[in-house]
Design a protein around this motif. Structure first.
Motif, PDB file in Angstrom:
ATOM      1  N   HIS A  91       1.144  -1.149  -0.218  1.00 31.07           N
ATOM      2  CA  HIS A  91       0.230   0.495   0.187  1.00 31.07           C
ATOM      3  C   HIS A  91       0.972   1.074  -0.247  1.00 31.07           C
ATOM      4  N   GLY A  92       0.566   2.007  -1.282  1.00 32.35           N
ATOM      5  CA  GLY A  92       0.871   3.645  -1.359  1.00 32.35           C
ATOM      6  C   GLY A  92       1.440   3.970  -2.298  1.00 32.35           C
ATOM      7  N   ASP A  93       2.075   5.225  -2.804  1.00 37.39           N
ATOM      8  CA  ASP A  93       2.329   5.710  -3.903  1.00 37.39           C
ATOM      9  C   ASP A  93       2.791   4.447  -5.435  1.00 37.39           C
ATOM     10  N   GLU A  94       2.383   5.407  -6.762  1.00 37.54           N
ATOM     11  CA  GLU A  94       3.135   4.326  -7.249  1.00 37.54           C
ATOM     12  C   GLU A  94       4.279   3.995  -7.787  1.00 37.54           C
ATOM     13  N   GLY A  95       4.984   4.899  -6.905  1.00 37.72           N
ATOM     14  CA  GLY A  95       6.931   4.585  -7.020  1.00 37.72           C
ATOM     15  C   GLY A  95       7.167   3.855  -5.617  1.00 37.72           C
ATOM     16  N   ALA A  96       6.469   4.462  -5.033  1.00 42.77           N
ATOM     17  CA  ALA A  96       6.829   3.442  -3.976  1.00 42.77           C
ATOM     18  C   ALA A  96       6.497   2.548  -3.830  1.00 42.77           C
ATOM     19  N   ARG A  97       5.536   2.268  -4.365  1.00 41.13           N
ATOM     20  CA  ARG A  97       5.095   0.662  -4.438  1.00 41.13           C
ATOM     21  C   ARG A  97       6.054   0.280  -5.748  1.00 41.13           C
ATOM     22  N   THR A  98       5.630   0.501  -6.298  1.00 42.97           N
ATOM     23  CA  THR A  98       6.870   0.318  -8.029  1.00 42.97           C
ATOM     24  C   THR A  98       7.846  -0.147  -7.420  1.00 42.97           C
ATOM     25  N   ARG A  99       8.472   0.583  -6.539  1.00 43.83           N
ATOM     26  CA  ARG A  99      10.273   0.184  -6.003  1.00 43.83           C
ATOM     27  C   ARG A  99      10.189  -0.539  -4.770  1.00 43.83           C
ATOM     28  N   GLY A 100       9.550  -1.537  -4.194  1.00 37.94           N
ATOM     29  CA  GLY A 100       9.169  -1.747  -2.579  1.00 37.94           C
ATOM     30  C   GLY A 100       9.213  -3.361  -3.841  1.00 37.94           C
ATOM     31  N   ALA A 101       8.502  -3.129  -4.560  1.00 38.39           N
ATOM     32  CA  ALA A 101       7.973  -4.382  -5.544  1.00 38.39           C
ATOM     33  C   ALA A 101       9.236  -5.175  -5.945  1.00 38.39           C
ATOM     34  N   GLU A 102      10.371  -4.599  -6.228  1.00 37.65           N
ATOM     35  CA  GLU A 102      11.488  -4.646  -6.599  1.00 37.65           C
ATOM     36  C   GLU A 102      12.103  -5.050  -5.408  1.00 37.65           C
ATOM     37  N   VAL A 103      12.368  -4.420  -4.225  1.00 44.58           N
ATOM     38  CA  VAL A 103      13.437  -4.434  -3.633  1.00 44.58           C
ATOM     39  C   VAL A 103      12.438  -6.071  -2.994  1.00 44.58           C
ATOM     40  N   LEU A 104      11.526  -6.924  -2.758  1.00 43.14           N
ATOM     41  CA  LEU A 104      11.094  -7.561  -2.341  1.00 43.14           C
ATOM     42  C   LEU A 104      11.112  -8.569  -3.392  1.00 43.14           C
ATOM     43  N   ASN A 105      10.875  -8.538  -4.901  1.00 40.50           N
ATOM     44  CA  ASN A 105      11.538  -9.837  -5.426  1.00 40.50           C
ATOM     45  C   ASN A 105      13.020 -10.159  -5.426  1.00 40.50           C
ATOM     46  N   ALA A 106      13.917  -8.639  -4.857  1.00 37.36           N
ATOM     47  CA  ALA A 106      15.791  -9.188  -4.885  1.00 37.36           C
ATOM     48  C   ALA A 106      16.021 -10.245  -3.888  1.00 37.36           C
ATOM     49  N   LEU A 107      15.010  -9.447  -3.377  1.00 39.27           N
ATOM     50  CA  LEU A 107      15.106 -10.525  -1.452  1.00 39.27           C
ATOM     51  C   LEU A 107      14.837 -11.980  -1.790  1.00 39.27           C
ATOM     52  N   TYR A 108      13.371 -12.075  -2.405  1.00 36.54           N
ATOM     53  CA  TYR A 108      13.374 -13.522  -2.530  1.00 36.54           C
ATOM     54  C   TYR A 108      14.424 -13.900  -3.682  1.00 36.54           C
ATOM     55  N   ALA A 109      14.891 -13.553  -4.762  1.00 37.97           N
ATOM     56  CA  ALA A 109      15.973 -14.132  -5.308  1.00 37.97           C
ATOM     57  C   ALA A 109      16.858 -14.635  -4.545  1.00 37.97           C
ATOM     58  N   ARG A 110      17.251 -13.155  -3.683  1.00 36.34           N
ATOM     59  CA  ARG A 110      18.489 -13.934  -2.412  1.00 36.34           C
ATOM     60  C   ARG A 110      18.077 -15.072  -1.357  1.00 36.34           C
ATOM     61  N   ALA A 111      17.263 -15.146  -1.308  1.00 37.86           N
ATOM     62  CA  ALA A 111      16.826 -16.227  -0.462  1.00 37.86           C
ATOM     63  C   ALA A 111      16.883 -17.379  -1.065  1.00 37.86           C
ATOM     64  N   GLU A 112      16.504 -17.844  -2.791  1.00 35.40           N
ATOM     65  CA  GLU A 112      16.168 -19.034  -3.286  1.00 35.40           C
ATOM     66  C   GLU A 112      17.918 -18.966  -3.132  1.00 35.40           C
ATOM     67  N   ALA A 113      18.544 -18.313  -4.523  1.00 32.43           N
ATOM     68  CA  ALA A 113      19.897 -18.285  -3.696  1.00 32.43           C
ATOM     69  C   ALA A 113      20.408 -18.882  -3.055  1.00 32.43           C
ATOM     70  N   GLY A 114      20.058 -19.110  -2.052  1.00 30.11           N
ATOM     71  CA  GLY A 114      20.628 -19.157  -0.555  1.00 30.11           C
ATOM     72  C   GLY A 114      21.820 -18.376   0.298  1.00 30.11           C
ATOM     73  N   ARG A 115      21.541 -16.891  -0.334  1.00 33.13           N
ATOM     74  CA  ARG A 115      22.271 -15.935   0.267  1.00 33.13           C
ATOM     75  C   ARG A 115      21.962 -15.233   1.405  1.00 33.13           C
ATOM     76  N   PRO A 116      21.964 -14.920   2.339  1.00 35.58           N
ATOM     77  CA  PRO A 116      21.677 -14.315   2.830  1.00 35.58           C
ATOM     78  C   PRO A 116      20.826 -13.282   3.764  1.00 35.58           C
ATOM     79  N   LEU A 117      20.045 -12.594   4.205  1.00 34.09           N
ATOM     80  CA  LEU A 117      19.099 -12.222   4.275  1.00 34.09           C
ATOM     81  C   LEU A 117      19.198 -11.281   5.176  1.00 34.09           C
TER      82      LEU A 117
END
Length: 334
Positions: free
Chosen positions: A55-81
Protein backbone atom coordinates in the motif's frame (compact mmCIF):
# COMPACT_ATOMS: atom_id res chain seq x y z
CA UNK A 1 -20.12 11.70 0.57
CA UNK A 2 -18.98 9.93 -2.62
CA UNK A 3 -20.86 6.76 -3.47
CA UNK A 4 -19.14 3.42 -4.03
CA UNK A 5 -19.18 3.84 -7.82
CA UNK A 6 -17.08 7.03 -7.71
CA UNK A 7 -14.61 6.01 -5.01
CA UNK A 8 -10.97 5.83 -6.07
CA UNK A 9 -9.74 2.22 -5.99
CA UNK A 10 -7.12 1.50 -3.32
CA UNK A 11 -3.52 1.96 -4.48
CA UNK A 12 -2.06 -1.50 -3.94
CA UNK A 13 0.33 -3.94 -5.57
CA UNK A 14 0.07 -7.66 -4.86
CA UNK A 15 3.09 -9.99 -4.96
CA UNK A 16 3.05 -13.77 -4.64
CA UNK A 17 6.06 -15.85 -3.58
CA UNK A 18 5.65 -19.53 -4.48
CA UNK A 19 7.99 -21.20 -1.96
CA UNK A 20 6.59 -20.85 1.56
CA UNK A 21 9.83 -22.21 3.04
CA UNK A 22 11.67 -19.07 1.97
CA UNK A 23 9.20 -16.64 3.55
CA UNK A 24 10.81 -16.61 7.03
CA UNK A 25 14.10 -15.53 5.48
CA UNK A 26 12.36 -12.95 3.31
CA UNK A 27 10.37 -11.36 6.12
CA UNK A 28 13.19 -11.56 8.68
CA UNK A 29 12.95 -12.25 12.41
CA UNK A 30 9.66 -10.81 13.69
CA UNK A 31 9.14 -9.18 10.29
CA UNK A 32 12.26 -7.00 10.64
CA UNK A 33 13.08 -7.05 6.90
CA UNK A 34 9.57 -6.02 5.89
CA UNK A 35 9.53 -3.30 8.54
CA UNK A 36 12.78 -1.92 7.13
CA UNK A 37 11.37 -1.82 3.57
CA UNK A 38 8.24 -0.10 4.87
CA UNK A 39 10.25 2.51 6.74
CA UNK A 40 12.75 3.28 3.97
CA UNK A 41 10.21 3.39 1.11
CA UNK A 42 7.19 4.84 2.94
CA UNK A 43 5.06 1.75 2.33
CA UNK A 44 2.67 -0.49 4.18
CA UNK A 45 3.12 -4.21 3.53
CA UNK A 46 0.36 -6.64 4.50
CA UNK A 47 1.28 -10.33 4.40
CA UNK A 48 -1.41 -12.91 3.67
CA UNK A 49 0.12 -16.36 3.48
CA UNK A 50 2.55 -16.33 0.56
CA UNK A 51 1.12 -13.05 -0.76
CA UNK A 52 2.23 -9.56 0.14
CA UNK A 53 0.08 -6.53 -0.62
CA UNK A 54 1.88 -3.20 -0.88
CA UNK A 55 0.00 0.00 0.00
CA UNK A 56 1.40 3.40 -0.99
CA UNK A 57 1.93 5.71 -3.93
CA UNK A 58 2.84 4.23 -7.29
CA UNK A 59 6.55 5.00 -7.13
CA UNK A 60 6.93 3.53 -3.64
CA UNK A 61 5.03 0.39 -4.62
CA UNK A 62 7.17 -0.06 -7.73
CA UNK A 63 10.37 0.29 -5.73
CA UNK A 64 9.02 -1.94 -2.97
CA UNK A 65 8.14 -4.68 -5.44
CA UNK A 66 11.62 -4.52 -6.97
CA UNK A 67 13.26 -4.80 -3.56
CA UNK A 68 11.07 -7.67 -2.35
CA UNK A 69 11.58 -9.62 -5.59
CA UNK A 70 15.33 -9.08 -5.29
CA UNK A 71 15.32 -10.28 -1.68
CA UNK A 72 13.30 -13.37 -2.63
CA UNK A 73 15.84 -14.14 -5.37
CA UNK A 74 18.60 -13.92 -2.75
CA UNK A 75 16.72 -16.37 -0.55
CA UNK A 76 16.26 -18.76 -3.50
CA UNK A 77 20.01 -18.64 -4.12
CA UNK A 78 20.72 -19.43 -0.46
CA UNK A 79 22.37 -16.05 0.14
CA UNK A 80 22.04 -14.25 3.48
CA UNK A 81 19.14 -11.92 4.17
CA UNK A 82 20.20 -9.74 7.06
CA UNK A 83 18.93 -6.17 7.57
CA UNK A 84 22.18 -4.92 6.01
CA UNK A 85 21.34 -6.87 2.84
CA UNK A 86 17.89 -5.27 2.75
CA UNK A 87 19.51 -1.85 3.12
CA UNK A 88 21.86 -2.72 0.26
CA UNK A 89 19.01 -3.59 -2.11
CA UNK A 90 17.26 -0.33 -1.29
CA UNK A 91 20.44 1.74 -1.67
CA UNK A 92 21.23 0.24 -5.08
CA UNK A 93 18.09 1.74 -6.63
CA UNK A 94 18.50 4.61 -9.06
CA UNK A 95 16.43 7.49 -7.68
CA UNK A 96 16.10 9.25 -11.02
CA UNK A 97 13.97 6.50 -12.58
CA UNK A 98 12.46 5.10 -9.42
CA UNK A 99 13.26 1.51 -10.32
CA UNK A 100 15.43 -0.80 -8.26
CA UNK A 101 18.69 -1.67 -9.96
CA UNK A 102 20.78 -4.43 -8.47
CA UNK A 103 24.45 -5.11 -9.23
CA UNK A 104 24.63 -7.09 -12.47
CA UNK A 105 21.20 -5.94 -13.76
CA UNK A 106 22.85 -3.31 -15.98
CA UNK A 107 26.22 -3.61 -17.64
CA UNK A 108 27.19 -0.02 -16.92
CA UNK A 109 26.85 -0.43 -13.15
CA UNK A 110 29.34 -3.27 -12.70
CA UNK A 111 31.08 -5.69 -15.05
CA UNK A 112 29.17 -8.96 -15.17
CA UNK A 113 30.77 -11.53 -12.89
CA UNK A 114 32.39 -8.87 -10.71
CA UNK A 115 29.35 -8.09 -8.59
CA UNK A 116 30.42 -10.42 -5.80
CA UNK A 117 33.95 -10.35 -4.41
CA UNK A 118 34.82 -13.90 -3.41
CA UNK A 119 37.33 -14.30 -0.58
CA UNK A 120 38.40 -17.34 1.42
CA UNK A 121 35.97 -16.63 4.29
CA UNK A 122 33.07 -14.71 2.80
CA UNK A 123 31.58 -13.13 -0.29
CA UNK A 124 31.42 -9.34 -0.29
CA UNK A 125 28.95 -7.22 -2.27
CA UNK A 126 28.81 -3.47 -2.88
CA UNK A 127 25.99 -1.96 -0.83
CA UNK A 128 25.61 1.40 -2.55
CA UNK A 129 25.87 2.54 -6.14
CA UNK A 130 29.06 4.46 -5.36
CA UNK A 131 30.57 1.30 -3.87
CA UNK A 132 29.61 -0.59 -7.03
CA UNK A 133 31.35 1.96 -9.24
CA UNK A 134 34.37 1.83 -6.93
CA UNK A 135 34.67 -1.95 -7.20
CA UNK A 136 34.43 -1.71 -10.98
CA UNK A 137 37.23 0.85 -10.98
CA UNK A 138 39.39 -1.35 -8.72
CA UNK A 139 39.31 -4.05 -11.39
CA UNK A 140 39.70 -1.71 -14.38
CA UNK A 141 42.33 0.88 -13.37
CA UNK A 142 45.88 0.21 -12.22
CA UNK A 143 45.82 3.10 -9.75
CA UNK A 144 42.68 4.03 -7.83
CA UNK A 145 41.76 6.69 -5.30
CA UNK A 146 38.83 6.13 -2.94
CA UNK A 147 37.95 9.42 -1.25
CA UNK A 148 35.18 10.00 1.27
CA UNK A 149 34.10 9.88 4.91
CA UNK A 150 34.62 7.08 7.39
CA UNK A 151 32.40 4.02 7.17
CA UNK A 152 31.87 4.04 3.42
CA UNK A 153 33.84 0.84 2.74
CA UNK A 154 36.81 2.38 0.94
CA UNK A 155 39.51 0.28 2.59
CA UNK A 156 37.30 -2.74 3.30
CA UNK A 157 36.35 -3.20 -0.36
CA UNK A 158 39.91 -2.54 -1.53
CA UNK A 159 41.28 -5.26 0.77
CA UNK A 160 38.48 -7.62 -0.32
CA UNK A 161 39.38 -7.13 -3.99
CA UNK A 162 43.05 -7.61 -3.14
CA UNK A 163 42.37 -10.92 -1.37
CA UNK A 164 40.15 -12.04 -4.26
CA UNK A 165 42.80 -11.24 -6.87
CA UNK A 166 45.46 -12.94 -4.75
CA UNK A 167 43.33 -16.09 -4.43
CA UNK A 168 42.77 -16.09 -8.20
CA UNK A 169 46.53 -15.85 -8.86
CA UNK A 170 46.27 -12.41 -10.45
CA UNK A 171 48.82 -10.98 -7.99
CA UNK A 172 51.56 -12.68 -6.00
CA UNK A 173 51.26 -10.68 -2.79
CA UNK A 174 49.24 -8.12 -0.88
CA UNK A 175 50.87 -5.03 0.65
CA UNK A 176 48.87 -2.85 3.03
CA UNK A 177 50.21 0.42 4.38
CA UNK A 178 49.21 3.58 6.20
CA UNK A 179 51.04 6.56 7.67
CA UNK A 180 51.92 6.10 11.35
CA UNK A 181 50.30 9.37 12.40
CA UNK A 182 48.53 9.79 15.73
CA UNK A 183 44.95 11.08 15.55
CA UNK A 184 45.26 14.17 17.72
CA UNK A 185 46.92 12.37 20.64
CA UNK A 186 50.49 11.89 21.81
CA UNK A 187 50.94 8.23 22.64
CA UNK A 188 54.60 8.58 23.61
CA UNK A 189 57.09 5.77 23.19
CA UNK A 190 55.47 2.35 22.77
CA UNK A 191 57.10 -0.78 24.25
CA UNK A 192 58.38 -3.77 22.30
CA UNK A 193 60.14 -4.32 18.99
CA UNK A 194 59.36 -2.50 15.75
CA UNK A 195 56.32 -4.69 15.00
CA UNK A 196 54.91 -4.04 18.48
CA UNK A 197 55.38 -0.30 17.99
CA UNK A 198 53.67 -0.02 14.59
CA UNK A 199 50.91 -2.63 14.98
CA UNK A 200 48.51 -0.28 16.83
CA UNK A 201 48.53 2.01 13.79
CA UNK A 202 47.97 -0.94 11.44
CA UNK A 203 45.14 -2.62 13.39
CA UNK A 204 42.32 -1.58 11.01
CA UNK A 205 44.15 -3.36 8.19
CA UNK A 206 44.53 -6.52 10.28
CA UNK A 207 40.80 -6.33 11.05
CA UNK A 208 39.91 -6.19 7.35
CA UNK A 209 42.17 -9.12 6.48
CA UNK A 210 40.70 -11.19 9.32
CA UNK A 211 37.30 -10.81 7.70
CA UNK A 212 38.50 -12.39 4.46
CA UNK A 213 41.14 -14.97 5.38
CA UNK A 214 41.24 -17.79 7.97
CA UNK A 215 43.52 -16.84 10.85
CA UNK A 216 46.10 -19.59 10.36
CA UNK A 217 46.34 -18.97 6.64
CA UNK A 218 46.77 -15.24 7.19
CA UNK A 219 49.60 -15.82 9.68
CA UNK A 220 51.34 -18.23 7.30
CA UNK A 221 51.07 -15.78 4.40
CA UNK A 222 52.49 -13.04 6.58
CA UNK A 223 55.38 -15.26 7.65
CA UNK A 224 56.10 -15.95 3.97
CA UNK A 225 55.94 -12.19 3.20
CA UNK A 226 53.11 -12.77 0.75
CA UNK A 227 51.04 -10.42 2.87
CA UNK A 228 52.80 -7.37 4.29
CA UNK A 229 51.39 -4.72 6.61
CA UNK A 230 53.82 -1.87 7.14
CA UNK A 231 53.97 1.88 7.79
CA UNK A 232 54.28 4.17 4.79
CA UNK A 233 57.86 5.07 5.72
CA UNK A 234 58.89 1.45 5.06
CA UNK A 235 57.94 1.75 1.36
CA UNK A 236 60.89 3.99 0.42
CA UNK A 237 63.34 2.44 -2.04
CA UNK A 238 61.11 -0.50 -2.98
CA UNK A 239 59.60 -1.52 -6.32
CA UNK A 240 56.26 -3.24 -5.72
CA UNK A 241 55.75 -5.67 -8.61
CA UNK A 242 52.96 -8.24 -9.08
CA UNK A 243 51.28 -6.96 -5.93
CA UNK A 244 47.98 -5.50 -4.79
CA UNK A 245 48.98 -2.43 -2.79
CA UNK A 246 46.70 -0.38 -0.53
CA UNK A 247 47.59 2.91 1.14
CA UNK A 248 45.00 3.64 3.84
CA UNK A 249 44.44 6.99 5.63
CA UNK A 250 46.29 8.70 2.79
CA UNK A 251 45.15 12.15 3.92
CA UNK A 252 47.91 11.85 6.54
CA UNK A 253 50.66 11.38 3.95
CA UNK A 254 52.70 14.45 3.07
CA UNK A 255 53.13 15.48 -0.55
CA UNK A 256 56.63 13.96 -0.68
CA UNK A 257 55.46 10.73 0.96
CA UNK A 258 52.60 10.43 -1.52
CA UNK A 259 54.90 10.92 -4.51
CA UNK A 260 57.31 8.36 -3.04
CA UNK A 261 54.52 5.83 -2.57
CA UNK A 262 52.92 6.27 -5.99
CA UNK A 263 56.25 5.81 -7.74
CA UNK A 264 56.69 2.39 -6.09
CA UNK A 265 54.18 0.90 -8.56
CA UNK A 266 55.78 -1.97 -10.47
CA UNK A 267 54.83 -4.28 -13.33
CA UNK A 268 51.69 -6.38 -12.82
CA UNK A 269 50.58 -4.44 -9.75
CA UNK A 270 47.42 -2.62 -8.68
CA UNK A 271 47.52 0.28 -6.26
CA UNK A 272 44.66 1.75 -4.21
CA UNK A 273 44.86 4.97 -2.19
CA UNK A 274 42.06 5.64 0.30
CA UNK A 275 41.45 8.65 2.50
CA UNK A 276 39.10 11.15 4.08
CA UNK A 277 39.98 14.78 3.36
CA UNK A 278 38.08 15.90 6.48
CA UNK A 279 40.29 13.92 8.89
CA UNK A 280 43.81 15.24 8.30
CA UNK A 281 46.00 14.70 11.38
CA UNK A 282 49.15 16.30 9.97
CA UNK A 283 50.73 19.23 11.83
CA UNK A 284 49.27 22.63 11.07
CA UNK A 285 50.70 24.05 7.86
CA UNK A 286 51.68 20.66 6.36
CA UNK A 287 49.85 20.01 3.09
CA UNK A 288 48.04 16.70 2.70
CA UNK A 289 49.53 14.61 -0.10
CA UNK A 290 46.08 13.24 -0.89
CA UNK A 291 44.80 16.68 -1.87
CA UNK A 292 47.86 17.30 -4.05
CA UNK A 293 47.61 13.91 -5.75
CA UNK A 294 43.92 14.45 -6.45
CA UNK A 295 44.70 17.78 -8.12
CA UNK A 296 47.80 16.67 -10.03
CA UNK A 297 46.66 13.26 -11.28
CA UNK A 298 43.09 14.04 -12.34
CA UNK A 299 42.65 13.10 -15.99
CA UNK A 300 45.75 10.91 -16.16
CA UNK A 301 44.99 7.68 -18.12
CA UNK A 302 44.98 4.59 -15.89
CA UNK A 303 44.10 6.55 -12.74
CA UNK A 304 40.60 6.19 -11.29
CA UNK A 305 38.88 8.40 -8.74
CA UNK A 306 35.88 7.26 -6.70
CA UNK A 307 34.04 9.56 -4.31
CA UNK A 308 31.77 8.73 -1.39
CA UNK A 309 29.36 10.78 0.71
CA UNK A 310 27.45 10.27 3.93
CA UNK A 311 24.81 8.43 1.87
CA UNK A 312 27.35 5.63 1.33
CA UNK A 313 28.02 5.02 5.04
CA UNK A 314 27.33 1.36 5.80
CA UNK A 315 28.00 1.47 9.53
CA UNK A 316 25.30 2.41 12.03
CA UNK A 317 22.77 4.82 10.38
CA UNK A 318 23.63 7.39 13.04
CA UNK A 319 27.17 7.65 11.61
CA UNK A 320 25.78 9.10 8.37
CA UNK A 321 23.75 11.67 10.29
CA UNK A 322 26.81 12.65 12.35
CA UNK A 323 28.89 13.19 9.18
CA UNK A 324 26.13 15.25 7.56
CA UNK A 325 25.83 17.40 10.71
CA UNK A 326 29.56 18.13 10.76
CA UNK A 327 29.54 18.94 7.03
CA UNK A 328 26.69 21.42 7.54
CA UNK A 329 28.62 23.07 10.36
CA UNK A 330 31.77 23.46 8.23
CA UNK A 331 31.20 22.77 4.50
CA UNK A 332 34.92 23.31 3.78
CA UNK A 333 35.85 20.14 5.69
CA UNK A 334 35.22 17.85 2.74
Amino acid sequence: MADAATRKPPETTALEFPDNRLLPALTGAYGANLALVEDRLDLQIVQRGNQMVLHGDEGARTRGAEVLNALYARAEAGRPLEPADVEAEIRMMRPEDGIGVRPGDQQELLPRGRVQIATRKKTVEPRTEAQGEYVRSLYEAELNFGIGPAGTGKTYLAVAVGVSMFAAGQVDRIILSRPAVEAGERLGFLPGDMKDKVDPYMQPLYDALNDFLPGKQMLKLMEDKRIEIAPLAFMRGRTLSNAFVVLDEAQNATTMQMKMFLTRLGEGSRMVVTGDRSQVDLPRGVQSGLRDAERILRGIPGVGFSYFTAKDVVRHPLVARIIEAYDREDPARG
